[in-house]
Motif scaffolding. Structure first.
Motif, PDB file in Angstrom:
ATOM      1  N   ASP A  89       0.864  -1.182   0.000  1.00  0.00           N
ATOM      2  CA  ASP A  89       0.000   0.000   0.000  1.00  0.00           C
ATOM      3  C   ASP A  89       0.903   1.236   0.000  1.00  0.00           C
ATOM      4  O   ASP A  89       1.455   1.623   1.028  1.00  0.00           O
ATOM      5  CB  ASP A  89      -0.911  -0.006   1.225  1.00  0.00           C
ATOM      6  CG  ASP A  89      -1.889   1.176   1.221  1.00  0.00           C
ATOM      7  OD1 ASP A  89      -1.830   1.982   0.262  1.00  0.00           O
ATOM      8  OD2 ASP A  89      -2.678   1.286   2.160  1.00  0.00           O
ATOM      9  N   LEU A  90       1.058   1.835  -1.164  1.00  0.00           N
ATOM     10  CA  LEU A  90       1.977   2.958  -1.326  1.00  0.00           C
ATOM     11  C   LEU A  90       1.240   4.288  -1.487  1.00  0.00           C
ATOM     12  O   LEU A  90       1.839   5.287  -1.880  1.00  0.00           O
ATOM     13  CB  LEU A  90       2.894   2.707  -2.523  1.00  0.00           C
ATOM     14  CG  LEU A  90       3.743   1.436  -2.426  1.00  0.00           C
ATOM     15  CD1 LEU A  90       4.501   1.187  -3.721  1.00  0.00           C
ATOM     16  CD2 LEU A  90       4.723   1.529  -1.261  1.00  0.00           C
ATOM     17  N   GLY A  91      -0.046   4.282  -1.209  1.00  0.00           N
ATOM     18  CA  GLY A  91      -0.811   5.511  -1.273  1.00  0.00           C
ATOM     19  C   GLY A  91      -1.065   6.025  -2.668  1.00  0.00           C
ATOM     20  O   GLY A  91      -1.270   7.230  -2.867  1.00  0.00           O
ATOM     21  N   PHE A  92      -1.055   5.139  -3.655  1.00  0.00           N
ATOM     22  CA  PHE A  92      -1.280   5.563  -5.031  1.00  0.00           C
ATOM     23  C   PHE A  92      -2.704   6.105  -5.211  1.00  0.00           C
ATOM     24  O   PHE A  92      -3.645   5.675  -4.534  1.00  0.00           O
ATOM     25  CB  PHE A  92      -1.071   4.398  -5.995  1.00  0.00           C
ATOM     26  CG  PHE A  92       0.351   3.912  -6.094  1.00  0.00           C
ATOM     27  CD1 PHE A  92       1.416   4.779  -5.947  1.00  0.00           C
ATOM     28  CD2 PHE A  92       0.619   2.572  -6.345  1.00  0.00           C
ATOM     29  CE1 PHE A  92       2.735   4.335  -6.052  1.00  0.00           C
ATOM     30  CE2 PHE A  92       1.922   2.112  -6.456  1.00  0.00           C
ATOM     31  CZ  PHE A  92       2.988   2.994  -6.298  1.00  0.00           C
ATOM     32  N   ASP A  93      -2.851   7.043  -6.145  1.00  0.00           N
ATOM     33  CA  ASP A  93      -4.174   7.541  -6.503  1.00  0.00           C
ATOM     34  C   ASP A  93      -4.948   6.473  -7.254  1.00  0.00           C
ATOM     35  O   ASP A  93      -4.404   5.818  -8.162  1.00  0.00           O
ATOM     36  CB  ASP A  93      -4.059   8.784  -7.388  1.00  0.00           C
ATOM     37  CG  ASP A  93      -3.578   9.998  -6.631  1.00  0.00           C
ATOM     38  OD1 ASP A  93      -4.236  10.360  -5.644  1.00  0.00           O
ATOM     39  OD2 ASP A  93      -2.546  10.572  -7.019  1.00  0.00           O
ATOM     40  N   ARG A  94      -6.212   6.317  -6.894  1.00  0.00           N
ATOM     41  CA  ARG A  94      -7.083   5.375  -7.576  1.00  0.00           C
ATOM     42  C   ARG A  94      -8.226   6.149  -8.225  1.00  0.00           C
ATOM     43  O   ARG A  94      -8.884   6.961  -7.581  1.00  0.00           O
ATOM     44  CB  ARG A  94      -7.599   4.312  -6.603  1.00  0.00           C
ATOM     45  CG  ARG A  94      -6.530   3.252  -6.311  1.00  0.00           C
ATOM     46  CD  ARG A  94      -6.922   2.282  -5.226  1.00  0.00           C
ATOM     47  NE  ARG A  94      -6.113   1.074  -5.295  1.00  0.00           N
ATOM     48  CZ  ARG A  94      -4.842   1.010  -4.870  1.00  0.00           C
ATOM     49  NH1 ARG A  94      -4.252   2.070  -4.358  1.00  0.00           N
ATOM     50  NH2 ARG A  94      -4.169  -0.129  -4.970  1.00  0.00           N
ATOM     51  N   ILE A  95      -8.413   5.868  -9.520  1.00  0.00           N
ATOM     52  CA  ILE A  95      -9.365   6.629 -10.329  1.00  0.00           C
ATOM     53  C   ILE A  95     -10.348   5.657 -10.966  1.00  0.00           C
ATOM     54  O   ILE A  95      -9.941   4.671 -11.593  1.00  0.00           O
ATOM     55  CB  ILE A  95      -8.624   7.418 -11.432  1.00  0.00           C
ATOM     56  CG1 ILE A  95      -7.568   8.341 -10.815  1.00  0.00           C
ATOM     57  CG2 ILE A  95      -9.609   8.226 -12.274  1.00  0.00           C
ATOM     58  CD1 ILE A  95      -6.648   8.984 -11.838  1.00  0.00           C
ATOM     59  N   LYS A  96     -11.626   5.931 -10.815  1.00  0.00           N
ATOM     60  CA  LYS A  96     -12.637   5.099 -11.466  1.00  0.00           C
ATOM     61  C   LYS A  96     -12.494   5.208 -12.979  1.00  0.00           C
ATOM     62  O   LYS A  96     -12.232   6.277 -13.512  1.00  0.00           O
ATOM     63  CB  LYS A  96     -14.045   5.519 -11.027  1.00  0.00           C
ATOM     64  CG  LYS A  96     -14.384   5.177  -9.586  1.00  0.00           C
ATOM     65  CD  LYS A  96     -15.854   5.451  -9.276  1.00  0.00           C
ATOM     66  CE  LYS A  96     -16.169   6.938  -9.363  1.00  0.00           C
ATOM     67  NZ  LYS A  96     -17.556   7.240  -8.903  1.00  0.00           N
ATOM     68  N   ALA A  97     -12.704   4.089 -13.667  1.00  0.00           N
ATOM     69  CA  ALA A  97     -12.612   4.069 -15.122  1.00  0.00           C
ATOM     70  C   ALA A  97     -13.652   3.104 -15.677  1.00  0.00           C
ATOM     71  O   ALA A  97     -14.073   2.158 -14.994  1.00  0.00           O
ATOM     72  CB  ALA A  97     -11.212   3.660 -15.574  1.00  0.00           C
ATOM     73  N   THR A  98     -14.023   3.343 -16.901  1.00  0.00           N
ATOM     74  CA  THR A  98     -14.975   2.481 -17.595  1.00  0.00           C
ATOM     75  C   THR A  98     -14.303   1.853 -18.795  1.00  0.00           C
ATOM     76  O   THR A  98     -13.623   2.537 -19.578  1.00  0.00           O
ATOM     77  CB  THR A  98     -16.203   3.291 -18.063  1.00  0.00           C
ATOM     78  OG1 THR A  98     -16.796   3.920 -16.927  1.00  0.00           O
ATOM     79  CG2 THR A  98     -17.226   2.381 -18.724  1.00  0.00           C
ATOM     80  N   VAL A  99     -14.467   0.565 -18.949  1.00  0.00           N
ATOM     81  CA  VAL A  99     -13.897  -0.158 -20.085  1.00  0.00           C
ATOM     82  C   VAL A  99     -14.691   0.148 -21.347  1.00  0.00           C
ATOM     83  O   VAL A  99     -15.922   0.103 -21.353  1.00  0.00           O
ATOM     84  CB  VAL A  99     -13.905  -1.676 -19.816  1.00  0.00           C
ATOM     85  CG1 VAL A  99     -13.483  -2.455 -21.059  1.00  0.00           C
ATOM     86  CG2 VAL A  99     -13.004  -2.013 -18.628  1.00  0.00           C
ATOM     87  N   GLN A 100     -13.958   0.477 -22.417  1.00  0.00           N
ATOM     88  CA  GLN A 100     -14.572   0.656 -23.722  1.00  0.00           C
ATOM     89  C   GLN A 100     -13.725  -0.061 -24.766  1.00  0.00           C
ATOM     90  O   GLN A 100     -12.611  -0.511 -24.494  1.00  0.00           O
ATOM     91  CB  GLN A 100     -14.730   2.140 -24.077  1.00  0.00           C
ATOM     92  CG  GLN A 100     -15.685   2.903 -23.168  1.00  0.00           C
ATOM     93  CD  GLN A 100     -17.120   2.432 -23.275  1.00  0.00           C
ATOM     94  OE1 GLN A 100     -17.488   1.696 -24.201  1.00  0.00           O
ATOM     95  NE2 GLN A 100     -17.961   2.837 -22.315  1.00  0.00           N
TER      96      GLN A 100
END
Length: 444
Positions: free
Chosen positions: A417-428
Motif C-alpha cells: 500500500d503505497l498511497g497511489f491515486d485510484r481513479i474510477k474508469a470504464t472499459v470501452q
C-alpha cells in the motif's frame, strides 16, 4: 575493448526486471521536434477538427533490406502474409519469438522487387537484422538510427504526416488536384515542384490522411509547400507532446515489452545486442510491478493483431501462436477515466503529458490488467488509457479502477500500500475512435 552486451547487463543487474525497472525515468519524447508549436491542446484538436502536420523524420529507426532473399527472410521471421505483396504496399509487420511473445511491430514497405524498408521501434528491426546476418540469406542491410542516437548527419528520408477532416482538401490544393486513388496502406509516387516522392495513405489518430516520404534533401521544400497550402485550411503543426497522444484513439500500443529477456535459447541473441541498445535501455515504470519480466510480455492476439497472422507459411513462433489463439486470456481495451476523479489527480486542465507507464488496473479487489499508454484527450474531456485486462472484465461498460503512481521496484512488495491515486474508469472498445475501427480500410 569489447562493449558489454544486453546479456552482460542482465547478469550484472541480477535479473531482467532489475535492469529494466527505472522509476521516475524521463518521459519519452520525440527528438528534435519542439514540444509545442501553438499549445498541445490546439495541436491535438487539429487532427479531429481541421488538419494537423506531424514531423516524423526523427523519432523512428529505418532498416533498409535488399537482396534476392529479403522476402524469404521477412516471411521466415514475421507472422504476415506476403502473397501478392505489391511494390508500393505497406504492412504492419509483426515479429514474435519461438514462444509466441511479441518482439515488436513496425511498418514494412516494399520499394522494389528485392528492396524493403522497415521503420519503427528498433526491437524488431534488430531481430530481423540479426537473423538475416547469421542465417543463410543473401541480403544486405543499411540502418538509419533515429535522430537521438544517430552519430551526426541528417536522416536518409523525410516523413511528414498530414491528417484530419480537411487533409484531403489540403492535399488537392497543394498538388493542384487529387492524388492517384490509393488503397489504405498503399503508396503512389507523386510530384510537387519538380520533386518526386511517395504518398502513403495512412493515419494515426483515427482520421484520413497521408504520410509523404522521400529523400531528405527534398524534405524542407515539401514541408513548406504543405504549410503554405494549409494556411486556408486551418493547418496546425503538431509538437512532440501532442504527437505522442495520437495513437490512443486508434488503439495502437507503441512500445510493448519485447519478449526476449528470459528464454535460454535467446541468450546468443541477447549477447548480440549492446547493453545500451533500445532493448537494454527502454525503461519500465508505473504502479504495476512484478519481479517477473514475463508478466510484461504480450502476444499478437492480446494486442489485436490476430487478423495479421497468416498460417499459410512457416515462421518462427508459428506453433506457439496456433496454441495462443485458443488460450488468450487478456484483451486490449480503452479505459475512459472518470473526468472528475482525473481532475482531482491532474488538476482542472488535466496537465498530464502522455505517459507509457505500466499502471495497475483493479477490479474485485485484485489486479486484472495493466496499462501501456495514458494521456488526456481534449475533445473527450478526460483521460484515456490503453490497457490489457482479463477477458472477464473486458466487456464495454465494465467499471474498473486505474491506479496512478510509480512503484519503487525490487525490494518492495508488488502489492504494498503505497498511497497511489485510484481513479474510477470504464472499459470501452479499442480502437476507441469509430473511424479507426471502420473507416481506415473503406477504400481497400
Amino acid at each position: 575493448m569489447t562493449l558489454p552486451t544486453l546479456q552482460d547487463a542482465i547478469d550484472q543487474a541480477g535479473s531482467p526486471i532489475r535492469l529494466m525497472w527505472k522509476p521516475n525515468a524521463p518521459r519519452w519524447s520525440p527528438p528534435v521536434v519542439p514540444p509545442e508549436f501553438v499549445g498541445w491542446r490546439e495541436e491535438q484538436k487539429a487532427s479531429y477538427e481541421t488538419v494537423a502536420l506531424s514531423d516524423l523524420c526523427h523519432h523512428m529507426t529505418d532498416l533498409f533490406i535488399e537482396g534476392p532473399d529479403a522476402l524469404r527472410l521477412l516471411s521466415d521471421y514475421s507472422v504476415n502474409n506476403y502473397d501478392d505483396f505489391a511494390i508500393g504496399q505497406a504492412k504492419q509487420c509483426v515479429v514474435v519469438t519461438e514462444e509466441g511473445y511479441l518482439v515488436g511491430d513496425t511498418i514494412l514497405t516494399r520499394n522494389g522487387a528485392e528492396k524493403f524498408n522497415l521503420v519503427g521501434v528498433p526491437s524488431s528491426l534488430a531481430w530481423i537484422r540479426h537473423h538475416g546476418a547469421t542465417g543463410d540469406y543473401d541480403v544486405s542491410f543499411s540502418l538509419d538510427p533515429d535522430s537521438a542516437t544517430r552519430k551526426g548527419g541528417d536522416p536518409v528520408l523525410f516523413r511528414y504526416q498530414l491528417q484530419g477532416p480537411r487533409a484531403l482538401q489540403l492535399v488537392e490544393q497543394a498538388f493542384g488536384g487529387p492524388l492517384p486513388k490509393t488503397k489504405f496502406f498503399h503508396s503512389a509516387p507523386v510530384t510537387l515542384g519538380g520533386r518526386t516522392f511517395h504518398a502513403l495513405r495512412h493515419g494515426m489518430a483515427g482520421q484520413p490522411g497521408y504520410e509523404f516520404i522521400g529523400q531528405w534533401k527534398d524534405g524542407e521544400f515539401v514541408k513548406q509547400a504543405l504549410l503554405e497550402a494549409g494556411e486556408s485550411f486551418g493547418l496546425v503543426q503538431v509538437g512532440a507532446w501532442a504527437y505522442a497522444t495520437n495513437t490512443l484513439e486508434s488503439g495502437w500500443i507503441p512500445i510493448p515489452t519485447p519478449g526476449i529477456y528470459t528464454a535460454p535459447e535467446l541468450r546468443e541473441y541477447r549477447e548480440s545486442l549492446p547493453a545500451l541498445s533500445f532493448d537494454g535501455m527502454n525503461a519500465l515504470r508505473g504502479s504495476f510491478f512484478s519481479e517477473n519480466i514475463e508478466d510484461y510480455y504480450t502476444t499478437p492476439y492480446e494486442l489485436g493483431y490476430g487478423r495479421l497472422i497468416s498460417f499459410n507459411h512457416d515462421f518462427v513462433g508459428r506453433q506457439a501462436l496456433e496454441q495462443a489463439r485458443k488460450h488468450t486470456t487478456r484483451e486490449r481495451v480503452t479505459l475512459v477515466l472518470d473526468p472528475e476523479e482525473a481532475r482531482r489527480v491532474w488538476g482542472a486542465d488535466l496537465e498530464l503529458r502522455e505517459t507509457m507507464l505500466r499502471c495497475r488496473v483493479e477490479a474485485d479487489d485484485q489486479v486484472v490488467g495493466m496499462t501501456f499508454d495514458t494521456a488526456p484527450m481534449v475533445l473527450r474531456g478526460t483521460v484515456l488509457s490503453l490497457a490489457l485486462i482479463d477477458k472477464k472484465y473486458a466487456t464495454p461498460g465494465t467499471e474498473v479502477t486505474f491506479v496512478w503512481g510509480e512503484h519503487p521496484g525490487p525490494g518492495t512488495d508488488p502489492d504494498a500500500d503505497l498511497g497511489f491515486d485510484r481513479i474510477k474508469a470504464t472499459v470501452q472498445i479499442a480502437p476507441y475512435n469509430e473511424y479507426a475501427r471502420t473507416g481506415y480500410r473503406a477504400n481497400d
